[in-house]
Design a protein around this motif. Structure first.
Motif, PDB file in Angstrom:
ATOM      1  N   VAL A 264     160.973  67.249  71.368  1.00 36.67           N
ATOM      2  CA  VAL A 264     160.698  68.491  70.286  1.00 36.67           C
ATOM      3  C   VAL A 264     159.842  68.968  70.192  1.00 36.67           C
ATOM      4  N   MET A 265     158.232  68.777  70.830  1.00 35.67           N
ATOM      5  CA  MET A 265     157.423  69.674  70.949  1.00 35.67           C
ATOM      6  C   MET A 265     158.026  70.530  72.139  1.00 35.67           C
ATOM      7  N   ALA A 282     161.588  77.105  65.052  1.00 31.93           N
ATOM      8  CA  ALA A 282     161.623  76.463  66.379  1.00 31.93           C
ATOM      9  C   ALA A 282     161.611  77.968  68.064  1.00 31.93           C
ATOM     10  N   LYS A 283     160.952  77.735  68.416  1.00 34.11           N
ATOM     11  CA  LYS A 283     161.560  78.429  70.092  1.00 34.11           C
ATOM     12  C   LYS A 283     162.754  79.682  69.614  1.00 34.11           C
ATOM     13  N   LEU A 290     166.473  72.678  68.478  1.00 39.60           N
ATOM     14  CA  LEU A 290     165.283  70.925  67.838  1.00 39.60           C
ATOM     15  C   LEU A 290     165.862  70.464  66.821  1.00 39.60           C
ATOM     16  N   LEU A 291     167.054  70.577  65.700  1.00 40.14           N
ATOM     17  CA  LEU A 291     167.627  69.729  65.732  1.00 40.14           C
ATOM     18  C   LEU A 291     168.260  68.254  65.693  1.00 40.14           C
ATOM     19  N   LYS A 295     166.560  64.767  65.281  1.00 45.98           N
ATOM     20  CA  LYS A 295     166.931  63.717  65.073  1.00 45.98           C
ATOM     21  C   LYS A 295     167.362  62.117  66.196  1.00 45.98           C
ATOM     22  N   GLN A 296     167.296  63.015  66.934  1.00 49.04           N
ATOM     23  CA  GLN A 296     167.298  61.551  68.139  1.00 49.04           C
ATOM     24  C   GLN A 296     165.842  60.825  68.209  1.00 49.04           C
ATOM     25  N   HIS A 297     165.214  61.087  67.835  1.00 48.79           N
ATOM     26  CA  HIS A 297     163.155  60.656  68.093  1.00 48.79           C
ATOM     27  C   HIS A 297     162.411  59.837  67.299  1.00 48.79           C
TER      28      HIS A 297
END
Length: 365
Positions: A264-265, A282-283, A290-291, A295-297
């Motif tokens: 994420v980071m 977001a970059k 990023l989304l 959500k995954q983590h």
């Protein structure tokens, strides 16, 4: 927490068109006795004068579980109302004073992006210093407090003149207190001088919950506040009602701090918001990735939504202004567990034991 439990947990969306913090000022100031909203408690319906006391940080769940140490507060008539999103002081106090949602007034969080800065709304500063010159408070938040009425405001003396005070209480008549025992005395003096509406702000409950959590210190503070309530009531004329409300509730988090996953980071440019309403910016070009990564983590601990999803679901109000939208991040993480998302620039002089900001029952009611 299992997937079936996660799926059953839903955010509490503020009821902006019903019993809500944004409806208090219109109900008190635009409508006279016999014309006030039906959700106003019965003693307020016919009151000719109103004293509004805002107890920062005392949510309905906390009061219900501490009735034994706050008999005066617990015996008062009334019910739950919702605060706003995010359930944080800067946004909520502005909504209370102006009657506008965060989508309208634009104070969209504890820390929010303005141009290339991430500004702490309460301090009106970033890590480098004061930002009043770059962002005049009356430009950032244009709505007049108290619907343009001239209202006396009782709050800590040191808050007068701050950037946030200028943003949400511009032009009011300040009556500062240095010790809380002065609050009932000032209220009595103002009522005797002919005031029909008085607003008083007290922040002790929020402060002790942040620093000490729920326990002996919290109980002691509630007992002090309950005695304060009793003193105020004893000084009220028969035609005056005391309206006690809060800006948000609290969740006991302590050291349950979640660090964002490296996946994420790696996609994050900056962060804003706070631990229980974390905005990820977001970059360039990485918004969708990023989304998905968030959500995954982190979906096991938090609601993870895009800015568009939050706005479409009217978390911040019915219509989000362009200025307010620009101050939001790309992805929001709101814990529904007793956790907080870490951010080094969002840290103070001590770790917060209780926190707020998210859309759980404990924070919204």
């Amino acid at each position: 927490m299992g997937d079936d439990v996660v799926m059953s947990v839903k955010p509490v969306i503020p009821n902006y068109s019903g019993p809500n913090l944004t409806g208090i000022m219109p109900g008190c100031l635009l409508r006279g006795p016999g014309q006030r909203p039906q959700w106003f408690p019965e003693p307020l319906q016919e009151a000719k004068k109103i004293v509004l006391l805002l107890l920062d940080g005392l949510g309905a769940e906390q009061l219900e579980s501490h009735r034994h140490v706050a008999p005066n507060l617990s015996s008062m008539t009334g019910g739950k109302i919702t605060t706003i999103a995010p359930s944080t002081t800067a946004s909520a106090l502005t909504s209370l004073a102006t009657g506008a949602s965060p989508a309208e007034h634009g104070i969209v969080g504890y820390r929010m992006q303005i141009d290339s800065y991430v500004m702490n709304s309460l301090r009106w500063a970033d890590e480098k210093g004061d930002l009043r010159r770059q962002f005049p408070p009356h430009d950032v938040q244009p709505f007049p407090p108290f619907l343009g009425s001239s209202v006396p405001v009782i709050s800590k003396a040191e808050l007068e003149g701050s950037g946030f005070t200028e943003a949400h209480l511009q032009g009011v008549r300040h009556h500062g207190w240095r010790v809380s025992s002065s609050i009932p005395v000032i209220i009595e003096e103002l009522l005797n001088a002919g005031e029909n509406f008085v607003y008083a702000y007290y922040d002790g409950i929020d402060k002790i919950a942040h620093e000490r959590g729920f326990g002996a210190f919290y109980d002691a503070e509630l007992r002090v506040v309950d005695a304060l309530i009793s003193d105020i009531i004893s000084r009220l004329p028969s035609d005056t009602a005391l309206y006690v409300t809060a800006d948000h509730g609290q969740v006991h988090v302590f050291d349950n701090v979640v660090r964002l996953d490296n996946d994420v980071m790696n996609l994050v440019r900056i962060q804003s918001g706070e631990g229980r309403f974390r905005w990820l910016h977001a970059k360039s070009g990485a918004e969708h990735d990023l989304l998905a990564a968030a959500k995954q983590h982190h979906a096991q601990d938090a609601w993870v939504v895009s800015r568009d999803e939050a706005c479409d679901q009217q978390w911040f109000g019915k219509r989000v202004t362009d200025a307010a939208r620009k101050r939001l991040g790309d992805v929001a993480l709101l814990p529904f567990t007793a956790t907080s998302f870490d951010e080094p620039l969002d840290s103070g002089s001590y770790s917060l034991v209780c926190r707020h900001g998210s859309l759980t029952d404990a924070e919204i009611d």
